[in-house]
Design an enzyme around this catalytic site. Structure first.
Site, short mmCIF file in Angstrom:
data_model
loop_
_atom_site.label_atom_id
_atom_site.label_comp_id
_atom_site.label_asym_id
_atom_site.label_seq_id
_atom_site.Cartn_x
_atom_site.Cartn_y
_atom_site.Cartn_z
N GLY A 189 0.81 -1.21 0.00
CA GLY A 189 0.00 0.00 0.00
C GLY A 189 0.84 1.26 0.00
CB SER A 190 2.99 2.78 -1.38
OG SER A 190 2.97 1.75 -2.35
NE ARG A 191 0.59 10.87 -3.24
CZ ARG A 191 0.21 11.92 -2.53
NH1 ARG A 191 -0.55 11.75 -1.46
NH2 ARG A 191 0.59 13.12 -2.85
#
Length: 234
Positions: A189-191
């Site tokens: 989970g990240s960006r």
């Protein structure tokens, strides 16, 4: 075609970063499942999910002068002018930024948005806020790249999220990379933030689904609009 050939072609490759996690989960599943049968099936499900998370599917990257390709699977969570992180050293003036949020079900292998020389790699420790928040660009753990195409400099920033605890970068300063090449991975989970030259007109919109290595974010070869003043603080 045999059944074996059909299954082999249908299988999605798993990135090498995932194998240690898969091995640990599988061993734990077998040990715990030996004593408690229901936990074996739960562990097997978790192991399967880890395999799914670290999948590394093949992608066909569009080829063309000036094309900037999405570096990540996910959904566009921000499009607009923002001052880039200081550690990128690409100036303090506002640049066009496109942010792509990756949830835990997206493929997390990151790909180069353009081809060129890796001018800078800059890691910065930080917090682990929800990567969907705009302030995550400033406060969260991150790793940034600057790629010089010869015509423009593109900034790419990997940002750890609420669950992510490890940013992996496969490249170093001075190396040459091709658009669509794998350059890193963020666990769980990240960006990704992409910084373009001021005046760039993105070809994507908020909420649009991105495919790493395939979706076109912008075409720098097309006439660009004049740079606009920053209307808010990032």
């Amino acid at each position: 075609m045999s059944i074996v050939d059909t299954v082999t072609k249908a299988m999605v490759p798993i990135h090498r970063e995932g194998w240690p996690f898969i091995a640990i989960s599988l061993v734990a599943t077998l040990v715990v499942g030996w004593f408690v049968d229901p936990l074996f099936w739960i562990g097997l499900f978790i192991t399967g999910w880890i395999c799914y998370f670290f999948r590394d599917p093949k992608r066909v990257t569009p080829v063309g002068d000036g094309l900037v390709i999405s570096p990540a699977d996910g959904v566009v969570s921000h499009v607009g002018l923002v001052r880039p992180p200081q550690e990128l050293e690409i100036g303090s003036e506002p640049l066009m930024r496109v942010s792509i949020f990756m949830n835990v079900f997206n493929c997390h292998v990151n790909r180069a948005p353009v081809g060129g020389k890796i001018e800078r790699v800059a890691y910065r420790a930080g917090k682990f806020l929800n990567a969907e928040l705009d302030k995550a660009s400033e406060d969260n753990e991150r790793n940034g790249l600057v790629i010089d195409t010869g015509e423009a400099r593109i900034g790419v920033v990997q940002i750890a999220g609420l669950v992510a605890r490890r940013i992996v970068c496969f490249v170093r300063e001075g190396e040459t990379i091709t658009g669509g090449d794998r350059f890193g991975l963020i666990r769980f989970g990240s960006r990704l933030d992409v910084y373009f030259p001021a005046g760039t007109q993105p070809k994507v919109a908020l909420g649009q689904t991105m495919i790493a290595g395939e979706t076109i974010l912008a075409d720098l070869a097309q006439p660009q609009a004049p740079a606009q003043p920053l209307t808010r603080m990032s």
